[in-house]
Design a protein around this motif. Sequence first.
Motif, mmCIF file in Angstrom:
data_model
loop_
_atom_site.group_PDB
_atom_site.id
_atom_site.type_symbol
_atom_site.label_atom_id
_atom_site.label_comp_id
_atom_site.label_asym_id
_atom_site.label_seq_id
_atom_site.Cartn_x
_atom_site.Cartn_y
_atom_site.Cartn_z
ATOM 1 N N ILE A 157 0.857 -1.181 0.000
ATOM 2 C CA ILE A 157 0.000 0.000 0.000
ATOM 3 C C ILE A 157 0.898 1.237 0.000
ATOM 4 C CG2 ILE A 157 -2.046 -1.003 1.085
ATOM 5 C CD1 ILE A 157 -1.015 -0.137 3.788
ATOM 6 N N SER A 158 0.396 2.327 -0.569
ATOM 7 C CA SER A 158 1.230 3.533 -0.644
ATOM 8 C C SER A 158 0.428 4.773 -0.268
ATOM 9 C CB SER A 158 1.812 3.710 -2.044
ATOM 10 O OG SER A 158 0.802 4.106 -2.963
ATOM 11 N N LEU A 159 1.138 5.768 0.189
ATOM 12 C CA LEU A 159 0.518 7.037 0.573
ATOM 13 C C LEU A 159 -0.150 7.689 -0.630
ATOM 14 C CD1 LEU A 159 0.265 9.086 2.976
ATOM 15 C CD2 LEU A 159 2.302 10.202 2.068
ATOM 16 N N SER A 160 0.536 7.700 -1.767
ATOM 17 C CA SER A 160 -0.003 8.328 -2.967
ATOM 18 C C SER A 160 -1.312 7.690 -3.407
ATOM 19 C CB SER A 160 1.028 8.232 -4.097
ATOM 20 O OG SER A 160 0.453 8.628 -5.327
ATOM 21 N N LYS A 161 -1.325 6.366 -3.466
ATOM 22 C CA LYS A 161 -2.503 5.667 -3.964
ATOM 23 C C LYS A 161 -3.678 5.741 -3.001
ATOM 24 C CE LYS A 161 -4.078 1.126 -5.559
ATOM 25 N NZ LYS A 161 -3.700 -0.282 -5.802
ATOM 26 N N GLU A 162 -3.413 5.524 -1.725
ATOM 27 C CA GLU A 162 -4.495 5.405 -0.751
ATOM 28 C C GLU A 162 -5.064 6.752 -0.305
ATOM 29 O OE1 GLU A 162 -5.780 2.594 -0.210
ATOM 30 O OE2 GLU A 162 -4.212 1.315 -1.046
ATOM 31 N N GLU A 203 5.736 3.640 0.784
ATOM 32 C CA GLU A 203 5.209 2.343 0.373
ATOM 33 C C GLU A 203 5.441 1.327 1.480
ATOM 34 O OE1 GLU A 203 5.631 0.707 -3.807
ATOM 35 O OE2 GLU A 203 7.024 -0.609 -2.707
ATOM 36 N N VAL A 204 4.388 0.650 1.864
ATOM 37 C CA VAL A 204 4.457 -0.350 2.928
ATOM 38 C C VAL A 204 4.108 -1.721 2.345
ATOM 39 C CG1 VAL A 204 3.573 -1.054 5.186
ATOM 40 C CG2 VAL A 204 3.765 1.382 4.635
ATOM 41 N N LYS A 205 4.991 -2.684 2.523
ATOM 42 C CA LYS A 205 4.731 -4.050 2.071
ATOM 43 C C LYS A 205 3.955 -4.797 3.149
ATOM 44 C CE LYS A 205 8.862 -4.277 -0.845
ATOM 45 N NZ LYS A 205 10.156 -4.972 -1.109
ATOM 46 N N ILE A 206 2.975 -5.588 2.735
ATOM 47 C CA ILE A 206 2.125 -6.308 3.669
ATOM 48 C C ILE A 206 2.580 -7.766 3.753
ATOM 49 C CG2 ILE A 206 -0.247 -6.827 4.339
ATOM 50 C CD1 ILE A 206 0.373 -3.833 3.965
ATOM 51 N N LEU A 207 2.827 -8.228 4.970
ATOM 52 C CA LEU A 207 3.211 -9.614 5.222
ATOM 53 C C LEU A 207 2.027 -10.311 5.888
ATOM 54 C CD1 LEU A 207 6.734 -8.817 6.730
ATOM 55 C CD2 LEU A 207 6.181 -9.290 4.333
ATOM 56 N N TYR A 208 1.451 -11.294 5.231
ATOM 57 C CA TYR A 208 0.221 -11.893 5.760
ATOM 58 C C TYR A 208 0.129 -13.402 5.544
ATOM 59 C CZ TYR A 208 -1.113 -11.662 0.837
ATOM 60 O OH TYR A 208 -1.139 -11.802 -0.528
ATOM 61 N N ARG A 209 1.105 -13.998 4.881
ATOM 62 C CA ARG A 209 0.993 -15.418 4.540
ATOM 63 C C ARG A 209 1.468 -16.312 5.687
ATOM 64 N NH1 ARG A 209 2.425 -13.102 -0.459
ATOM 65 N NH2 ARG A 209 0.871 -13.507 -2.080
ATOM 66 N N GLU A 210 0.681 -17.328 5.974
ATOM 67 C CA GLU A 210 1.077 -18.327 6.968
ATOM 68 C C GLU A 210 2.136 -19.253 6.367
ATOM 69 O OE1 GLU A 210 -2.200 -20.373 8.917
ATOM 70 O OE2 GLU A 210 -3.571 -18.879 8.079
ATOM 71 N N SER A 211 3.126 -19.589 7.168
ATOM 72 C CA SER A 211 4.147 -20.526 6.707
ATOM 73 C C SER A 211 4.905 -21.074 7.906
ATOM 74 C CB SER A 211 5.134 -19.835 5.751
ATOM 75 O OG SER A 211 6.229 -20.691 5.458
ATOM 76 N N GLU A 212 5.099 -22.366 7.932
ATOM 77 C CA GLU A 212 5.881 -22.972 9.000
ATOM 78 C C GLU A 212 7.370 -22.964 8.667
ATOM 79 O OE1 GLU A 212 4.213 -26.788 9.798
ATOM 80 O OE2 GLU A 212 2.225 -25.990 10.320
ATOM 81 N N GLU A 213 7.727 -22.418 7.494
ATOM 82 C CA GLU A 213 9.100 -22.433 7.022
ATOM 83 C C GLU A 213 9.901 -21.209 7.448
ATOM 84 O OE1 GLU A 213 10.238 -25.150 5.545
ATOM 85 O OE2 GLU A 213 8.213 -25.973 5.807
ATOM 86 N N ASP A 214 9.236 -20.137 7.848
ATOM 87 C CA ASP A 214 9.970 -18.934 8.256
ATOM 88 C C ASP A 214 9.308 -18.318 9.481
ATOM 89 O OD1 ASP A 214 8.103 -16.576 7.463
ATOM 90 O OD2 ASP A 214 8.186 -17.766 5.637
ATOM 91 N N ILE A 215 10.033 -17.470 10.157
ATOM 92 C CA ILE A 215 9.565 -16.974 11.461
ATOM 93 C C ILE A 215 8.403 -15.997 11.332
ATOM 94 C CG2 ILE A 215 11.138 -14.988 11.655
ATOM 95 C CD1 ILE A 215 11.524 -16.042 14.648
#
Length: 287
Positions: free
Chosen positions: A134-139, A151-163
């Motif tokens: 998401i970004s300030l300009s767009k939103e 610009e902010v990247k969204i981390l939302y995916r479940e995974s047992e492979e990474d912390i």
Amino acid sequence: MAEGMPKRKIKDSVFTDLFKDKKYLLQLYRTLHPEDLNTTEDDIADITLKHVLVDTEYNDLGFSVGNRLMILMESQSTWSINIIIRALMYMVQTYHDYFKRNDQNLYGSKRVALPEPELYMIFTDDRKNIPEKISLSKEFFGGKKIAVDVEVKILYRESEEDIIGQYIIFCKVYNEQRKLYGNTKQAITETIRICKDRYVLKDYLESRETEVVNIMMTLFDDDYILEAYVKDYAKDYAKEVARETSRKKAILMLKKGKITIEEVQIFFPEFTEQEIKEIELEAMQSA
């Protein structure tokens, strides 16, 4: 509130407690930058800010690695586009502290060294159609070119492979257990048991289980206090509204001659003698 609930003065969450340990902070960094195999725990500097926006602590995390400035905003269970503004304010404050810490002169002719920012939000709810960024300009400005964009990247995916994915799983398991058991110790202990069985944050939970339980019980305390405050405020506000309605009604009845000043106390016993005098005066002035 649950009986025998432990009390703690700290305001850490599991998020901030987990990444206080550089072992896990390095795992987080390598999840975001798997191409960097050379960085060690000693290369990471924790620059997490306290009390940035209000007189409290959020689950915000800041650290630097080489020429990178990494900022991860609070794990969100409620979607809010305002996270962009928080990220911007956090970044500016971090730069301010960075220049002071490194004795860099913003008013001199020499160009200052500026670490490259990376902004992230960890989102743990089940909201559908989550954007990758998401970004300030767009939103906020319809995508127009603006003087300063974020610009902010969204981390939302479940995974047992990474912390990061494991932390998201932990939060979702906790939400499920809370629905089953409410704000109770059982909801917490079940969350820890399930996650350890799935090897989700297993090392951390085994080494810090007592602390994790206490942290989460403290958050229950905070929620309880806030809920009680809101209820009290709403109750007081309702009383004030009812009192003001009665005052206006008394003034109107006096003006129209429906009651005498002596009868105000009978029909409106909530008012003191001084308040009745003020009601009489206002009725006379508006007659």
